[in-house]
Design an enzyme around this catalytic site. Sequence first.
Site, PDB file in Angstrom:
ATOM      1  N   HIS A 277     -11.153   6.265  -7.297  1.00 36.67           N
ATOM      2  CA  HIS A 277     -10.708   5.886  -5.955  1.00 36.67           C
ATOM      3  C   HIS A 277      -9.618   6.844  -5.516  1.00 36.67           C
ATOM      4  O   HIS A 277      -8.812   7.275  -6.341  1.00 36.67           O
ATOM      5  CB  HIS A 277     -10.156   4.446  -5.990  1.00 36.67           C
ATOM      6  CG  HIS A 277     -10.061   3.825  -4.627  1.00 36.67           C
ATOM      7  ND1 HIS A 277      -8.984   4.052  -3.808  1.00 36.67           N
ATOM      8  CD2 HIS A 277     -10.890   2.999  -3.951  1.00 36.67           C
ATOM      9  CE1 HIS A 277      -9.170   3.386  -2.673  1.00 36.67           C
ATOM     10  NE2 HIS A 277     -10.314   2.734  -2.729  1.00 36.67           N
TER      11      HIS A 277
ATOM     12  N   HIS B 267     -17.804   5.546   2.897  1.00 38.05           N
ATOM     13  CA  HIS B 267     -16.872   4.433   3.100  1.00 38.05           C
ATOM     14  C   HIS B 267     -17.504   3.133   2.598  1.00 38.05           C
ATOM     15  O   HIS B 267     -17.142   2.631   1.545  1.00 38.05           O
ATOM     16  CB  HIS B 267     -16.508   4.372   4.580  1.00 38.05           C
ATOM     17  CG  HIS B 267     -15.378   3.451   4.918  1.00 38.05           C
ATOM     18  ND1 HIS B 267     -14.683   2.731   3.984  1.00 38.05           N
ATOM     19  CD2 HIS B 267     -14.804   3.137   6.114  1.00 38.05           C
ATOM     20  CE1 HIS B 267     -13.753   2.017   4.586  1.00 38.05           C
ATOM     21  NE2 HIS B 267     -13.804   2.243   5.868  1.00 38.05           N
TER      22      HIS B 267
ATOM     23  N   ASP C   8     -16.524  -1.518  -5.507  1.00 37.96           N
ATOM     24  CA  ASP C   8     -17.977  -1.455  -5.350  1.00 37.96           C
ATOM     25  C   ASP C   8     -18.758  -1.574  -6.653  1.00 37.96           C
ATOM     26  O   ASP C   8     -19.980  -1.685  -6.623  1.00 37.96           O
ATOM     27  CB  ASP C   8     -18.366  -0.137  -4.668  1.00 37.96           C
ATOM     28  CG  ASP C   8     -17.996  -0.148  -3.198  1.00 37.96           C
ATOM     29  OD1 ASP C   8     -18.166  -1.213  -2.587  1.00 37.96           O
ATOM     30  OD2 ASP C   8     -17.547   0.884  -2.683  1.00 37.96           O
TER      31      ASP C   8
HETATM   32  N1  ACO Z   1     -17.472   9.981 -11.922  1.00 42.09           N
HETATM   33  C1  ACO Z   1     -17.162  11.078 -12.638  1.00 42.09           C
HETATM   34  N2  ACO Z   1     -16.099  11.867 -12.387  1.00 42.09           N
HETATM   35  C2  ACO Z   1     -15.326  11.518 -11.357  1.00 42.09           C
HETATM   36  C3  ACO Z   1     -15.581  10.374 -10.572  1.00 42.09           C
HETATM   37  C4  ACO Z   1     -16.698   9.599 -10.890  1.00 42.09           C
HETATM   38  N3  ACO Z   1     -17.005   8.493 -10.180  1.00 42.09           N
HETATM   39  N4  ACO Z   1     -14.629  10.270  -9.600  1.00 42.09           N
HETATM   40  C5  ACO Z   1     -13.810  11.309  -9.776  1.00 42.09           C
HETATM   41  N5  ACO Z   1     -14.232  12.063 -10.847  1.00 42.09           N
HETATM   42  C6  ACO Z   1     -13.561  13.245 -11.395  1.00 42.09           C
HETATM   43  C7  ACO Z   1     -13.773  14.459 -10.517  1.00 42.09           C
HETATM   44  O1  ACO Z   1     -14.918  15.186 -10.903  1.00 42.09           O
HETATM   45  C8  ACO Z   1     -12.495  15.222 -10.746  1.00 42.09           C
HETATM   46  O2  ACO Z   1     -12.596  15.838 -12.016  1.00 42.09           O
HETATM   47  P1  ACO Z   1     -12.000  17.318 -12.251  1.00 42.09           P
HETATM   48  O3  ACO Z   1     -10.512  17.153 -12.082  1.00 42.09           O
HETATM   49  O4  ACO Z   1     -12.437  17.691 -13.611  1.00 42.09           O
HETATM   50  O5  ACO Z   1     -12.596  18.184 -11.181  1.00 42.09           O
HETATM   51  C9  ACO Z   1     -11.442  14.138 -10.869  1.00 42.09           C
HETATM   52  O6  ACO Z   1     -12.151  12.984 -11.365  1.00 42.09           O
HETATM   53  C10 ACO Z   1     -10.751  13.792  -9.546  1.00 42.09           C
HETATM   54  O7  ACO Z   1     -11.738  13.421  -8.612  1.00 42.09           O
HETATM   55  P2  ACO Z   1     -11.652  13.679  -7.045  1.00 42.09           P
HETATM   56  O8  ACO Z   1     -13.041  13.860  -6.521  1.00 42.09           O
HETATM   57  O9  ACO Z   1     -10.667  14.778  -6.766  1.00 42.09           O
HETATM   58  O10 ACO Z   1     -11.014  12.329  -6.527  1.00 42.09           O
HETATM   59  P3  ACO Z   1     -11.004  11.836  -5.015  1.00 42.09           P
HETATM   60  O11 ACO Z   1      -9.801  10.996  -4.859  1.00 42.09           O
HETATM   61  O12 ACO Z   1     -11.198  12.939  -4.035  1.00 42.09           O
HETATM   62  O13 ACO Z   1     -12.344  10.945  -4.929  1.00 42.09           O
HETATM   63  C11 ACO Z   1     -13.818   9.108  -4.894  1.00 42.09           C
HETATM   64  C12 ACO Z   1     -12.350   9.586  -4.926  1.00 42.09           C
HETATM   65  C13 ACO Z   1     -14.559   9.752  -3.707  1.00 42.09           C
HETATM   66  C14 ACO Z   1     -13.860   7.604  -4.712  1.00 42.09           C
HETATM   67  C15 ACO Z   1     -14.481   9.514  -6.236  1.00 42.09           C
HETATM   68  O14 ACO Z   1     -13.784   8.933  -7.312  1.00 42.09           O
HETATM   69  C16 ACO Z   1     -15.954   9.173  -6.279  1.00 42.09           C
HETATM   70  O15 ACO Z   1     -16.782   9.952  -5.812  1.00 42.09           O
HETATM   71  N6  ACO Z   1     -16.331   7.975  -6.861  1.00 42.09           N
HETATM   72  C17 ACO Z   1     -17.689   7.551  -6.890  1.00 42.09           C
HETATM   73  C18 ACO Z   1     -18.082   6.962  -5.536  1.00 42.09           C
HETATM   74  C19 ACO Z   1     -17.467   5.596  -5.292  1.00 42.09           C
HETATM   75  O16 ACO Z   1     -17.493   4.718  -6.140  1.00 42.09           O
HETATM   76  N7  ACO Z   1     -16.930   5.403  -4.061  1.00 42.09           N
HETATM   77  C20 ACO Z   1     -16.362   4.130  -3.647  1.00 42.09           C
HETATM   78  C21 ACO Z   1     -14.887   4.212  -3.424  1.00 42.09           C
HETATM   79  S1  ACO Z   1     -14.235   2.605  -3.001  1.00 42.09           S
HETATM   80  C22 ACO Z   1     -14.524   2.390  -1.339  1.00 42.09           C
HETATM   81  O17 ACO Z   1     -14.595   3.307  -0.567  1.00 42.09           O
HETATM   82  C23 ACO Z   1     -14.691   1.010  -0.771  1.00 42.09           C
END
Ligand code: ACO
Length: 423
Positions: A300, A261, A356
């Site tokens: 996100h 988070h 972030d």
């Molecule tokens: N880098 C590379 N690939 C990514 C990223 C990333 N940052 N985020 C998502 N993907 C890819 C996944 O691998 C997936 O690919 P696929 O379809 O080939 O398997 C696709 O994009 C969808 O991703 P999900 O994990 O299903 O998306 P979800 O909505 O569950 O996750 C999250 C969202 C957790 C924020 C994710 O994008 C992530 O881990 N980002 C990096 C961490 C981050 O910056 N978090 C801060 C969020 S903002 C906040 O909380 C204040």
Amino acid sequence: MRDNRTGLEYDVPITDGTIRASDIGQIKAADDAPGLAVYDPGFVNTAACRSSITYIDGDKGVLEYRGYPIEQLAEKSSFLEVAYLLVHGNLPSKAEFEQWVHEITYHTFVHENIKGFMQGFRYDAHPMGMLMASVSSLSTFYPDAANIADPDSRHLQIVRMIAKMPTLGAWAFRHAQGKPYVYPDNDLSYTANFLSMLFKMSEPKYVGDERIIKALDTLFILHADHEQNASANAVRSVGSTQVDPYSAVAAGVGALYGPLHGGANEAVLRMLRRIGSKENIPSFIEGVKSGNERLMGFGHRVYKNYDPRARIIKGAADDVFEVTGVNPLLEIAKELEKIALEDEYFVKRRLYPNVDFYSGLIYEALAFPPEMFTVLFAIGRAPGWLAQWLELTQDKEQKIARPKQIYTGERTLAFTPASERWA
Ligand code: ACO
């Protein structure tokens, strides 16, 4: 709806694009069987409340507080005005705003005993742990807060909480540095006073640079609410027991403490440091694309477009770096963003910078250690948590939050006493 088990059909009304979970409870495989329920770990497709506080359209990259776009609030408002807006639901008149600022300013001090118990933490205590404990302790200093049915009491607790968050957050920061805690300076604005409590040493008065004050105030605005995120949900869940608001907000601080988070900005900094220079970006991107790691600060759950807060933060970063000098990691971040936004992998998955991606760079430039980043987030988020709590207390439809489960354990085993089992 048609139940494939029985072939029976049911009318389930659709309101505001949702069905009521209780309406599907009438669907049963047999008269004495439990009603149909919804299984939704992580609440990914479940609305838990009706709310008029924050609107998000993740596809279009829209964020509004009480109907006002975040871009306009960040540019033209102040954190305390936004706090008023979130809590009251409308913008204040001049007299209302002056009264609000006066009230918050004069509740910045905390009971001396709070200082005493904060000093009892170990020298290396995480400031979020200290913040969570000190916020929850406020319920013992203000037992009147338990009277959540009284609108005047609710207002007083909200004022106290918003006013005291910077004091508690700053003292947690000073504690880690072994420096004396600084009392609030009520001549200063909310954010200027926070900076004074963080950084003042022997000078009689500490007044931060206007550009830094403005940038931090903007960051607080950007973090002030984000509808039903994990910490707002924690506040509402705990608040639904009718406990006092300090205990409910402490639960929100706890939820924010978690790396999924509030902790991603720290991970961005670690990633940028590891990349080290612009030349290493292509190989890093290749690693991300082949699934070895994630590009932190990108993607996100809700935003499938540029997070509107990331755009504003990028602007605030420029203002801060004008004062502090440019964080060398900024060049890497900008180049990384440029390359990622043009790369098919990220385009196809609709991955854009989130809030972030740039915030950690600003916090670092302001001399905050990474453990403090989430504390800054919590101070900004306090009005949102309180607005969510206030809405909950007045929502006739709300009940104690008590989800169902799918039981997967054993049943009706015969118990053998330990004396026989171990014989
Ligand atoms: N880098 C590379 N690939 C990514 C990223 C990333 N940052 N985020 C998502 N993907 C890819 C996944 O691998 C997936 O690919 P696929 O379809 O080939 O398997 C696709 O994009 C969808 O991703 P999900 O994990 O299903 O998306 P979800 O909505 O569950 O996750 C999250 C969202 C957790 C924020 C994710 O994008 C992530 O881990 N980002 C990096 C961490 C981050 O910056 N978090 C801060 C969020 S903002 C906040 O909380 C204040």
